[in-house]
Design an enzyme around this catalytic site. Structure first.
Site, PDB file in Angstrom:
ATOM      1  N   ASP A  94       0.853  -1.184   0.000  1.00  8.60           N
ATOM      2  CA  ASP A  94       0.000   0.000   0.000  1.00  8.60           C
ATOM      3  C   ASP A  94       0.895   1.241   0.000  1.00  8.60           C
ATOM      4  O   ASP A  94       2.111   1.148   0.111  1.00  8.60           O
ATOM      5  CB  ASP A  94      -0.960  -0.017   1.194  1.00  8.60           C
ATOM      6  N   ASP A 269      -8.394  -7.362   0.492  1.00  8.80           N
ATOM      7  CA  ASP A 269      -7.462  -7.688   1.573  1.00  8.80           C
ATOM      8  C   ASP A 269      -8.036  -7.196   2.888  1.00  8.80           C
ATOM      9  O   ASP A 269      -8.890  -6.305   2.917  1.00  8.80           O
ATOM     10  CB  ASP A 269      -6.119  -6.994   1.351  1.00  8.80           C
ATOM     11  N   CYS A 307     -14.074 -28.239   7.244  1.00  8.30           N
ATOM     12  CA  CYS A 307     -12.764 -27.738   6.821  1.00  8.30           C
ATOM     13  C   CYS A 307     -11.714 -28.836   6.901  1.00  8.30           C
ATOM     14  O   CYS A 307     -11.698 -29.627   7.848  1.00  8.30           O
ATOM     15  CB  CYS A 307     -12.363 -26.556   7.710  1.00  8.30           C
ATOM     16  N   CYS A 309      -8.310 -28.050   6.682  1.00  9.64           N
ATOM     17  CA  CYS A 309      -7.024 -27.405   6.884  1.00  9.64           C
ATOM     18  C   CYS A 309      -6.222 -28.135   7.958  1.00  9.64           C
ATOM     19  O   CYS A 309      -6.750 -29.004   8.669  1.00  9.64           O
ATOM     20  CB  CYS A 309      -7.205 -25.931   7.274  1.00  9.64           C
ATOM     21  N   CYS A 312      -7.836 -27.988  11.489  1.00  7.95           N
ATOM     22  CA  CYS A 312      -9.057 -28.788  11.669  1.00  7.95           C
ATOM     23  C   CYS A 312      -8.801 -30.289  11.560  1.00  7.95           C
ATOM     24  O   CYS A 312      -9.521 -31.090  12.161  1.00  7.95           O
ATOM     25  CB  CYS A 312     -10.114 -28.348  10.668  1.00  7.95           C
ATOM     26  N   HIS A 338      -6.202 -21.417  10.173  1.00  5.48           N
ATOM     27  CA  HIS A 338      -7.557 -21.800   9.779  1.00  5.48           C
ATOM     28  C   HIS A 338      -8.299 -20.646   9.106  1.00  5.48           C
ATOM     29  O   HIS A 338      -8.931 -20.837   8.060  1.00  5.48           O
ATOM     30  CB  HIS A 338      -8.367 -22.277  10.991  1.00  5.48           C
TER      31      HIS A 338
END
Length: 376
Positions: A94, A269, A307, A309, A312, A338
């Site tokens: 930015d 974002d 999930c 991931c 999880c 996660h």
């Protein structure tokens, strides 16, 4: 070498949603995309390998923070931000403008730039459009943002109009200061909550189109209501060129991501997934979950039953609650992993729904399961 190229793959027949690819020197970005924020050259608690494993294609660095610590000249000596943080995929930086106005103790906004005091140590600094571009070129990001004034939702129309004119003059100075052909430059549309000013901002900004590689919509998620945000987003985004990326700055809740994509946004974002993780909150397919809640003390199920991931697949709500209540760093790390995985794969699913031309159906299904209501 062209710094950036956008390729449109498919546009929804239901709304403005679209799928594309952004080609950059550090790899391709499949859009629409959610971008994790690495404010100080790190996405908090995550290693670069973690980020790649969970599917992050591009991350953000913050010009304001990196200029103050450790300094952009040091990062340049290290070989640029990619080498400094060992990240070989795209990076967006930015301009530092939002932080200058929101974090810095501002002494004076003037035509030349902004004088402010560091929120770290009170030291005085002066950021100009040229300085912002110089810092970003030292950082070596793939995508740089033009320096603009981010006006907040309660600003008067008279102030927003004057600020808009100054932002355009600053954009011209950014364009002139931009000398690295391997770095893309995005212009930022302002205009507050006034449609006529938003339209003027778009019209004037795209007059510089030959010098710009993409466009961002600024001045949203700065205190306005959700209804106002959606109205401005749906009005402004379709006015932007179709052949370049469109970026809605600072949004990260699932509903704001859906609304952004529906309006034609390609990139978004937010610090939200990492910030709420440090406070014990998880994004799940059935809504946001506060792991600190006593009801999870003996809950030996995953954070999100749908999930797959790392968090999880390997840990339970009870364990992560214990870590959180014991102030163990691992709690933040597991929840951050996660949450980033959740939003990354939500955007994957959104992208697939557009390709199958069923985006609105998918949005309705998600909202119903997540617990969003029309009032939300």
């Amino acid at each position: 070498m062209q710094a950036l190229k956008y390729e449109l793959i498919k546009k929804s027949s239901q709304c403005e949603a679209r799928v594309g690819v952004i080609h950059t020197p550090h790899g391709d970005i499949q859009t629409p995309i959610f971008m994790p924020v690495g404010t100080k050259a790190t996405v908090k608690t995550m290693t670069p390998d973690d980020l790649k494993e969970l599917g992050a294609q591009i991350i953000l660095g913050n010009t304001y923070h990196l200029y103050l610590k450790p300094g952009d000249e040091l990062i340049k000596k290290a070989g640029g931000l990619h080498k400094f943080m060992n990240w070989d995929r795209p990076i967006l930086t930015d301009s530092g403008g939002f932080q200058v106005f929101s974090l810095g103790d501002i002494n004076k906004i003037q035509e030349e730039g902004v004088e402010f005091k560091s929120h770290y140590d009170g030291s005085k600094h002066f950021i100009t459009p040229e300085k912002s571009i110089s810092i970003q070129q030292n950082l070596g990001s793939d995508i740089m943002m033009a320096f603009d004034e981010c006006v907040f939702a309660d600003a008067t129309k008279e102030y927003v109009a004057k600020s808009l004119e100054m932002t355009l003059r600053w954009l011209d100075r950014c364009i002139k200061a931009h000398t690295n052909e391997n770095q893309a430059l995005f212009g930022i549309v302002q205009g507050g909550l006034f449609k006529d000013l938003r339209q003027k901002s778009v019209e004037e900004t795209i007059k510089r189109d030959e010098h710009l590689d993409g466009y961002a919509i600024g001045g949203l998620s700065v205190g306005e209501t959700k209804e106002e945000m959606i109205e401005m987003l749906r009005y402004t985004t379709p006015l932007l060129p179709e052949n370049k990326p469109r970026y809605n700055m600072g949004v990260g809740t699932p509903d704001y991501l859906f609304e952004s994509v529906e309006a034609g946004i390609d990139m978004a974002d937010c610090v939200l997934p990492t910030r709420i993780a440090r406070n014990g909150a998880a994004l799940t397919s059935e809504g946001q979950l506060n792991i600190r809640n006593a009801k999870y003390r003996e809950d030996f199920t995953p954070v999100d039953h749908e999930c797959d991931c790392y968090t999880c697949k390997n840990f339970t709500r009870a364990y992560i609650r214990h870590l959180n209540n014991a102030n163990e760093i691992l709690a933040s790390r597991l929840l951050t992993y996660h949450n980033l995985y959740f939003l990354t794969h939500l955007m994957d699913n959104i992208r697939q729904s557009i390709l199958e031309d069923r985006f609105l159906e998918y949005k309705e299904e998600f909202y119903k399961k997540y617990g969003y209501t029309k009032e939300d």
